[in-house]
Design a protein around this motif. Structure first.
Motif, mmCIF file in Angstrom:
data_model
loop_
_atom_site.group_PDB
_atom_site.id
_atom_site.type_symbol
_atom_site.label_atom_id
_atom_site.label_comp_id
_atom_site.label_asym_id
_atom_site.label_seq_id
_atom_site.Cartn_x
_atom_site.Cartn_y
_atom_site.Cartn_z
ATOM 1 N N VAL A 1 5.508 5.021 -10.879
ATOM 2 C CA VAL A 1 4.870 5.893 -9.886
ATOM 3 C C VAL A 1 5.282 5.566 -8.477
ATOM 4 O O VAL A 1 5.783 6.484 -7.820
ATOM 5 C CB VAL A 1 3.224 6.051 -10.266
ATOM 6 C CG1 VAL A 1 2.733 6.996 -9.206
ATOM 7 C CG2 VAL A 1 2.818 6.440 -11.414
ATOM 8 N N ASP A 2 5.163 4.330 -8.347
ATOM 9 C CA ASP A 2 5.204 3.841 -6.853
ATOM 10 C C ASP A 2 6.959 3.760 -6.763
ATOM 11 O O ASP A 2 7.430 4.255 -5.658
ATOM 12 C CB ASP A 2 4.911 2.631 -6.617
ATOM 13 C CG ASP A 2 3.369 2.389 -6.516
ATOM 14 O OD1 ASP A 2 2.693 3.461 -6.257
ATOM 15 O OD2 ASP A 2 2.910 1.260 -7.031
ATOM 16 N N GLU B 1 0.788 -1.335 -0.018
ATOM 17 C CA GLU B 1 -0.086 0.032 0.181
ATOM 18 C C GLU B 1 0.812 1.366 0.049
ATOM 19 O O GLU B 1 1.888 1.287 0.659
ATOM 20 C CB GLU B 1 -0.867 -0.007 1.329
ATOM 21 C CG GLU B 1 -1.915 -1.208 1.173
ATOM 22 C CD GLU B 1 -2.810 -0.936 2.514
ATOM 23 O OE1 GLU B 1 -2.584 -0.219 3.232
ATOM 24 O OE2 GLU B 1 -3.616 -1.961 2.587
ATOM 25 N N ALA B 2 0.530 2.197 -0.667
ATOM 26 C CA ALA B 2 1.034 3.428 -0.895
ATOM 27 C C ALA B 2 1.156 4.299 0.554
ATOM 28 O O ALA B 2 0.179 5.078 0.840
ATOM 29 C CB ALA B 2 0.668 4.442 -2.082
ATOM 30 N N ARG C 1 10.604 -6.011 -3.978
ATOM 31 C CA ARG C 1 9.799 -7.463 -4.084
ATOM 32 C C ARG C 1 8.502 -6.905 -5.252
ATOM 33 O O ARG C 1 8.357 -7.935 -5.992
ATOM 34 C CB ARG C 1 8.953 -7.495 -2.555
ATOM 35 C CG ARG C 1 8.105 -8.741 -2.600
ATOM 36 C CD ARG C 1 7.928 -9.294 -1.098
ATOM 37 N NE ARG C 1 7.365 -8.109 -0.445
ATOM 38 C CZ ARG C 1 5.949 -7.999 -0.211
ATOM 39 N NH1 ARG C 1 5.321 -8.734 -0.566
ATOM 40 N NH2 ARG C 1 5.637 -6.967 0.413
ATOM 41 N N LEU C 2 8.050 -5.889 -5.314
ATOM 42 C CA LEU C 2 7.087 -5.468 -6.082
ATOM 43 C C LEU C 2 7.749 -5.788 -7.631
ATOM 44 O O LEU C 2 7.312 -6.217 -8.608
ATOM 45 C CB LEU C 2 6.413 -4.362 -5.962
ATOM 46 C CG LEU C 2 5.350 -3.853 -7.057
ATOM 47 C CD1 LEU C 2 4.166 -4.836 -6.878
ATOM 48 C CD2 LEU C 2 4.674 -2.577 -6.661
ATOM 49 N N GLY C 3 9.113 -5.190 -7.570
ATOM 50 C CA GLY C 3 9.831 -5.272 -9.149
ATOM 51 C C GLY C 3 10.002 -6.510 -9.394
ATOM 52 O O GLY C 3 9.886 -6.861 -10.581
ATOM 53 N N GLU C 4 10.350 -7.709 -8.475
ATOM 54 C CA GLU C 4 10.478 -8.978 -8.926
ATOM 55 C C GLU C 4 9.145 -9.595 -9.363
ATOM 56 O O GLU C 4 9.055 -10.287 -10.465
ATOM 57 C CB GLU C 4 10.870 -9.831 -7.660
ATOM 58 C CG GLU C 4 12.502 -9.513 -7.079
ATOM 59 C CD GLU C 4 12.756 -10.217 -5.781
ATOM 60 O OE1 GLU C 4 11.918 -10.791 -5.073
ATOM 61 O OE2 GLU C 4 13.990 -9.721 -5.514
ATOM 62 N N LEU C 5 7.727 -9.114 -8.665
ATOM 63 C CA LEU C 5 6.951 -9.775 -9.078
ATOM 64 C C LEU C 5 6.255 -9.300 -10.583
ATOM 65 O O LEU C 5 5.815 -9.824 -11.329
ATOM 66 C CB LEU C 5 5.629 -9.349 -8.219
ATOM 67 C CG LEU C 5 5.633 -9.999 -6.778
ATOM 68 C CD1 LEU C 5 4.614 -9.506 -5.953
ATOM 69 C CD2 LEU C 5 5.580 -11.499 -6.893
ATOM 70 N N LEU D 1 12.010 6.286 -4.199
ATOM 71 C CA LEU D 1 13.161 6.604 -4.290
ATOM 72 C C LEU D 1 13.445 7.969 -3.910
ATOM 73 O O LEU D 1 14.535 8.410 -3.462
ATOM 74 C CB LEU D 1 13.624 6.600 -5.963
ATOM 75 C CG LEU D 1 13.906 5.090 -6.453
ATOM 76 C CD1 LEU D 1 14.344 5.110 -7.836
ATOM 77 C CD2 LEU D 1 14.855 4.279 -5.514
ATOM 78 N N GLN D 2 12.463 8.855 -4.023
ATOM 79 C CA GLN D 2 12.568 10.391 -3.656
ATOM 80 C C GLN D 2 12.765 10.510 -2.024
ATOM 81 O O GLN D 2 13.225 11.275 -1.477
ATOM 82 C CB GLN D 2 11.230 11.055 -3.972
ATOM 83 C CG GLN D 2 11.374 11.120 -5.406
ATOM 84 C CD GLN D 2 9.737 11.814 -5.980
ATOM 85 O OE1 GLN D 2 8.802 12.225 -5.213
ATOM 86 N NE2 GLN D 2 9.823 12.440 -7.402
ATOM 87 N N VAL D 3 12.106 9.445 -1.025
ATOM 88 C CA VAL D 3 12.180 9.515 0.104
ATOM 89 C C VAL D 3 13.378 9.048 0.705
ATOM 90 O O VAL D 3 13.497 8.928 1.842
ATOM 91 C CB VAL D 3 11.057 9.009 0.675
ATOM 92 C CG1 VAL D 3 9.792 9.594 0.259
ATOM 93 C CG2 VAL D 3 11.136 7.569 0.503
ATOM 94 N N GLN D 4 14.324 8.399 -0.204
ATOM 95 C CA GLN D 4 15.491 7.838 0.440
ATOM 96 C C GLN D 4 16.506 8.917 0.909
ATOM 97 O O GLN D 4 16.571 9.949 0.213
ATOM 98 C CB GLN D 4 16.141 6.822 -0.804
ATOM 99 C CG GLN D 4 15.493 5.634 -1.245
ATOM 100 C CD GLN D 4 15.064 4.902 -0.323
ATOM 101 O OE1 GLN D 4 15.770 4.420 0.605
ATOM 102 N NE2 GLN D 4 13.772 4.444 -0.163
#
Length: 1246
Positions: free
Chosen positions: A871-872, A815-816, A831-835, A877-880
């Motif tokens: 988008v996600d 969830e965002a 994990r989402l990238g792997e999926l 990455l922006q909050v890193q």
């Protein structure tokens, strides 16, 4: 139940239903009315309750009535189905249909999962290598545990074959990627893996445990017998067994003649219906007025076709060469044009063939012959051959011999004679003892009987009898026979008893023939075309016969009489079937069993309805006597087809909507026999299939395509067999189904991953796209423009991308959440990238073939799908944190997938990914360069020059300076780390430098940057940085070495320190690492400036080596010079020589004093050899040791220095001087040297 009053249970239900609305509603209504006069009930509660109770009872009554009406409709449909199965003449069970596989259920899926999990846990005895285990683990986790597989199993469209195909496709991709193995082909590996898969899938199941008798659903794919078809449709329509038996007997399904007669009556009814429609002009509403006349022609041609099919069926074995043309009835002359005129039968057209079996058992009452005499019998049929029995003694005249004869006489004559052998010499023939003449019929007794034989007048055997049996088989075209009294106007004009035979010449031609004895042709015959048979009362004035019936035709009346009631009923039934009349004769009430009074009771006809009471019999009679053409089969057939499809979808096969061969046969026969329009059939079929598809049940789109194409060609007037009539209702239903089908196909393409999971059913998605193209066509011939189809598919795939990504995030439970920790969000993105990668790989593997017409469409779908992920990803990455490098693994994950995809490589998402990480990569390299430079500076300031022996334990934990600099990401160790760690003797600073430079270059190399220019820029920058760092390291090392050499001792106590050896080793390592860290790949073009720069580094390292070796040699030479200068004090002729010699000689008188200079020589020798050992042990490279030894003196020859190199000018000068000194000492001392010269010493050392 057969009828509302056909059984006690149904009758009880109806009684209760009829009583409830009469009594129950009245009580509350009466009480509420009385209460209204005296006292108003509070809030009208009792009144409301009474209304609700009344509504419930009314609804219940309506429901029961509806169920009863539906029940009666199913029973009537079952009667029609029974007749289709009992006597088919239009369709056959297809044998070319694809065999459907057994489908899996949830329990079986769980068992399969358990089998594979047991294998992965090592709980089975199946031996497998690591590659196969990895393939099974991927299959188990990616396929068996997939939610989409569970849905597919739940929808009933998944079979064990589907599971096997998915595994096979998976391992084929894996095996292709494996390296080639000598002596083992990849086909062998595939077959071995498939065999192991089958063993895992079966588990410990024992095939012998399966039941011996297969259930009906398990054999539905085979060709079924009539009994199996009856059983199947009992289940389909919910018919009970006793109801089937009752209807079976009432319809006389075991009587082929009755079924053929029923068909003729049905066709006659359809002819009359067509005639009435044409006369009254009651046509359905057609799309065109011109189709009304065409509609009548269609009705006529359909009936003609059915008649031709019926006529083509074989009737009799006796007349295979005779084919009667189809007759036209007088009332339907406008329908049939198959014959010019009605043809009348001739006597030669009627051919009968009988088989006679005569069995002679024994002879009784034989007295005139001696017991030991031989007797035998002969038998013959008039006009045929004669047969003889075996011989027997007169005391036991028994045979049991059978004789077989063929005859064409309905009333043949059989002669059986008894003979005895003649003993006389002149006797020419045996003596006849008796004879018997028989005239058998097909209705005669079949068992053996005694017959009195005719003997001669003077014979003693007056009671001679013979026991024999005569069996005369009835040919198939002989429908009934027997003796009747007959009187007609055209034939049989005299009332007398005749032997009559009802003969079927063809399917539509029957004749009543009278025969005489020993005649094969009928004496007279009456063709039954147009006659109507019925029971009749006794005719006055006619003598003979007890019960009467008659056959009537315009201009003719034939009266028949029989002596037996049973015989009359059988004759009427047989003639009723032959005439094809619509009126069914009913026996007079006074001869029925319940009204029989007095006289000899006559057996009744064997009709099972007589065992029922009046109401039950009436219900069955209504069902079996219903005229099919008066029913609306357009409403009955969809009910039958829907129930059949429901049964099919619930059986044990993964049918995907396809009927079984037996079901197709019955439905085809029903449509042909009862005139169901083909378009109406397929429209209702499409409607039922779409209902299943809309409820997430797998249906083969090819099946939808077939039915839709048929309907479309019919509606648009492009049928292969020509233009047919199209009703307004059919067109409206077609347009409605077309819109529904468009919506369904649109939804299926949008949800293609879930409607066709893992490409199952095989080819279904491609067939769906083909069907969509057909549905979008406005007519059957004009193709849809490719742009419109492409636009439609593109729109669907855009929606599919959104749905797939939404389902994926829901499955991953991501969830965002803007408040989540940056590490958590980055982990979720990984994990989402792997999926996402897994989804795109599955789409390419299982669904790309279906979209092969538009490969760019799947690429656009993937880009749309990845844009949602963008988008996600951007948000995460922006909050890193600034200068955080934890996101590089995400880039590697996505880039390693994208760079191998020809459609996605350098696509929109790929370029966006590069734009995001270019600043990070540049910033990372900048900081790493600064960090390495600082580490070199501080490291050399604090360097102890101790060699590092265990670099593997120390290097990964070497801390960077405590400044805000990037830490090295935890990637795999460089490929050179293994061999380096085993042989290095460098310093901590140098090894830290080499490891960091290599790790940084390997890190950038592992990024596999897809854009060539930037990748080249990164490599060049890293090589330049490595060269600069190497240069600084070499210069620092050279300076440290010079400092060490200046501080070192010049005496023989000088020893090469370990730090000096470490410096040598560090330069050697720098030389080796320079070739890897500072040289561009051979594939890149190297400009002259870069080549000169790299050559400068090599020259710098070589010069440093030369300088260090020269410095070391100078140090050794200085020590040597010091030793030689001390030894020169003992030279002859010097001032100190005589003093030192005198001192030694004086001291030698008292103690053992060594010779002058020997201690100094020993000290130098120790100096040389210990330094040699240190250099050998601590310096790794032999080549540089040789260079160092090459510049020293004699003892270095032991280290492999050549004689030519050692015997230089300086060496010769020293050697010559020592030789002179040796000679002088020998002269003075006499035998002081004991005859040993310096040359001898050299030879010993050599």
């Amino acid at each position: 139940m057969l009828d509302p009053s056909s059984s006690e249970d149904s009758g009880g239900e109806i009684d209760e239903d009829t009583e409830v609305p009469k009594d129950s509603p009245q009580k509350p209504l009466t009480s509420s009315g009385q209460g209204g006069k005296h006292k108003r009930p509070p809030a009208d509660q009792p009144q409301a309750e009474s209304h609700s109770v009344g509504d419930e009872q009314k609804n219940e009554k309506e429901r029961l009535q509806k169920e009863e009406a539906e029940r009666k409709s199913k029973l009537q449909i079952y009667v029609f189905v029974l007749r289709c199965i009992a006597y088919p003449f239009n369709a056959k069970q297809p044998t070319d249909m694809a065999r459907r596989q057994q489908k899996l259920n949830k329990q079986q899926l769980q068992v399969v999962k358990d089998h594979f999990l047991a294998f992965l846990n090592g709980e089975t005895q199946i031996v497998a290598d690591e590659a196969f285990c990895n393939a099974v683990r991927s299959y188990y986790e990616g396929f068996l545990n997939s939610e989409r597989v569970s849905r597919m199993v739940q929808s009933g469209g998944c079979s064990a074959c589907d599971f096997r195909d998915v595994f096979k496709k998976n391992i084929e991709r894996r095996v292709r990627s494996l390296p080639e193995i000598d002596g083992l082909s990849k086909e062998t590996v595939l077959s071995s893996w498939i065999a192991k898969y089958d063993a895992i899938y079966r588990g410990d199941e024992d095939l012998r445990r399966q039941p011996q008798r297969m259930h009906l659903s398990a054999v539905s794919e085979l060709i079924l017998s009539k009994e199996q078809l009856y059983e199947m449709f009992q289940l389909i329509l919910g018919i009970k067994k006793f109801e089937h038996q009752l209807l079976y007997n009432a319809c006389q399904l075991d009587n082929v003649d009755e079924q053929a007669a029923q068909i003729r009556r049905e066709l006659d009814g359809r002819q009359q219906l067509a005639e009435r429609v044409a006369k009254e002009r009651k046509y359905p509403k057609f799309v065109s007025k011109d189709m009304e006349a065409m509609y009548i022609e269609e009705l006529r041609s359909s009936v003609n076709l059915l008649m031709a099919n019926l006529e083509s069926l074989p009737v009799a074995k006796g007349g295979p060469d005779f084919k009667q043309k189809l007759k036209r009835s007088t009332m339907n002359n406008s329908f049939l044009d198959m014959g010019e005129e009605t043809e009348f039968l001739s006597k030669s057209d009627v051919v009968l063939s009988f088989t006679l079996e005569i069995v002679i058992v024994e002879v009784q009452g034989l007295k005139s012959v001696a017991p030991n005499r031989i007797v035998y019998c002969t038998m013959e049929v008039e006009g045929g051959e004669k047969l003889q029995t075996d011989q027997a003694e007169a005391s036991r005249p028994q045979w049991g011999t059978q004789g077989d004869f063929m005859t064409t006489h309905p009333l043949p004559m059989i002669k059986v004679k008894l003979f005895t052998e003649s003993t006389g010499v002149l006797a020419l023939e045996d003596k006849e003892l008796g004879r018997v003449i028989l005239n058998p019929t097909t209705n005669g007794p079949k068992q053996a009987e005694l017959h009195k034989m005719v003997v001669s007048k003077n014979s003693q055997d007056s009671e001679l009898k013979i026991k024999l049996a005569v069996r005369m088989d009835k040919p198939p075209n002989m429908k009934h026979s027997g003796y009747l009294y007959a009187l007609g106007q055209r034939v049989w004009k005299r009332w007398k008893r005749r032997y009559l035979v009802l003969v079927q010449v063809s399917q539509y031609t029957f004749a009543m023939c009278s025969y005489r004895e020993r005649k094969s042709e009928p004496h007279e015959l009456m063709q039954l075309e147009g006659y109507t048979v019925d029971y009749s009362d006794p005719q006055p004035g006619l003598q003979g016969g007890r019960v009467f019936f008659s056959a009537v035709k315009e201009g003719d009346l034939v009266v028949f009489a029989s002596d037996d009631e049973q015989d009359r009923m059988l004759w009427v039934q047989a003639i009723y079937r032959a005439t094809g009349q619509s009126y069914k004769p009913v026996p007079p009430t006074q001869i029925q069993r319940q009204n029989c009074r007095g006289g000899n009771p006559q057996p009744d006809a064997p009709i099972s309805l007589l065992s029922l009471d009046r109401s039950q019999r009436q219900g069955v009679e209504d069902l079996i006597s219903a005229v099919p053409c008066r029913f609306d089969h357009a409403a009955l057939f969809p009910m039958l087809q829907k129930q059949t499809l429901q049964h099919r979808m619930n059986d044990s096969f993964s049918c995907l909507g396809w009927f079984s061969p037996g079901q197709v046969f019955v439905l085809d026969e029903y449509c042909a026999r009862y005139g169901v329009r083909g378009c109406h059939r397929h429209l209702s079929y499409l409607r039922d299939l779409m209902e299943y598809s809309e409820n997430n049940t797998l249906v083969d789109p090819t099946l939808l395509h077939y039915s839709y194409a048929f309907c479309a060609s019919h509606i648009h007037g492009n049928r292969p067999d020509g233009i047919g009539t199209v009703t307004e209702e059919e067109r409206e239903q077609f347009e409605d189904i077309r819109s529904r089908l468009l919506s369904l196909l649109d939804n299926q393409i949008i949800h293609f991953r879930y409607c066709f999971p893992f490409g199952r059913p095989d080819g279904a998605l491609k067939a769906t796209l083909s069907l969509l193209e057909r549905v979008l066509m406005m007519d059957i011939t004009t193709p849809i423009p490719p742009e419109e189809m492409k636009k439609m598919v593109k729109k669907c795939l855009e929606k599919a991308a959104l749905i797939n990504y939404s389902q994926l995030t829901q499955y991953a439970q991501i969830e965002a959440d803007a408040q989540a920790a940056p590490e958590k969000r980055l982990e979720d993105m990984m994990r989402l990238g792997e999926l996402c990668i897994e989804v795109l790989q599955q789409n390419d593997e299982h669904h790309s073939e279906a979209f092969s017409w538009w490969p760019e469409m799947m690429a656009e779908h993937a880009e749309t799908f990845l844009s949602l992920y963008t988008v996600d990803m951007d948000g995460a990455l922006q909050v890193q944190p600034v200068d955080s490098w934890d996101s590089f693994p995400l880039f590697q994950l996505l880039n390693n997938f994208l760079r191998f995809d020809p459609h996605l490589c350098n696509g929109m998402f790929h370029k966006h990914l590069q734009d995001l990480f270019i600043p990070l990569v540049v910033r990372y390299i900048d900081l790493m360069e600064s960090s390495i430079a600082q580490s070199i500076h501080r490291g050399f300031q604090q360097e102890t020059w101790q060699s590092v022996k265990t670099i593997t334990n120390n290097l990964p934990s070497v801390p960077l300076p405590k400044v805000n600099l990037p830490q090295m990401p935890s990637f795999s160790a460089p490929s050179w780390m293994g061999p380096l760690c085993d042989s290095t003797n460098g310093s901590a600073t140098s090894e830290d430098l080499f490891w960091k430079l290599d790790a940084l270059q390997m890190f950038v190399l592992d990024l596999h940057w897809p854009e060539p220019e930037f990748a080249k820029h990164l490599e060049q920058r890293l090589k330049l940085m490595a060269s600069d760092m190497m240069e600084a390291c070499v210069k620092r090392t050279k300076a440290a070495f010079d400092s060490k050499m200046q501080k070192a001792s010049k005496a023989t106590d000088f020893r090469v320190s370990l730090s000096v050896c470490t410096m040598f080793n560090m330069l050697m390592d720098a030389k080796k690492q320079c070739a890897k860290l500072c040289v561009l790949d051979s594939g890149q073009e190297i400009d002259k400036q870069w080549q000169q720069y790299h050559s400068k580094i090599d020259v710098l390292i070589d010069d440093a080596f030369k300088d260090m070796i020269s410095s070391m040699v100078t140090k050794f030479a200085g020590v040597l010079d010091g030793v030689l200068s001390k030894l020169s004090r003992y030279d002859e002729g010097t001032f100190f020589s005589s003093i030192l010699s005198f001192t030694v000689k004086a001291a030698a008188k008292y103690v053992d004093v060594p010779k002058p200079g020997m201690d100094l020589a020993d000290t130098y020798i120790t100096f040389v050899r210990q330094n040699q050992d240190i250099l050998r042990d601590r310096v790794n490279e032999e080549m540089y040791i040789e260079k160092l030894f090459d510049k020293t003196y004699r003892d270095f020859r032991l280290q492999g220095v050549l004689d030519g190199t050692l015997n230089n000018k300086s060496y010769e000068t020293v050697y010559n001087r020592l030789t002179v000194e040796e000679a002088t000492m020998a002269v003075k001392a006499g035998d002081g040297l004991q005859g040993i010269t310096m040359r001898d010493s050299d030879e010993e050392d050599g």
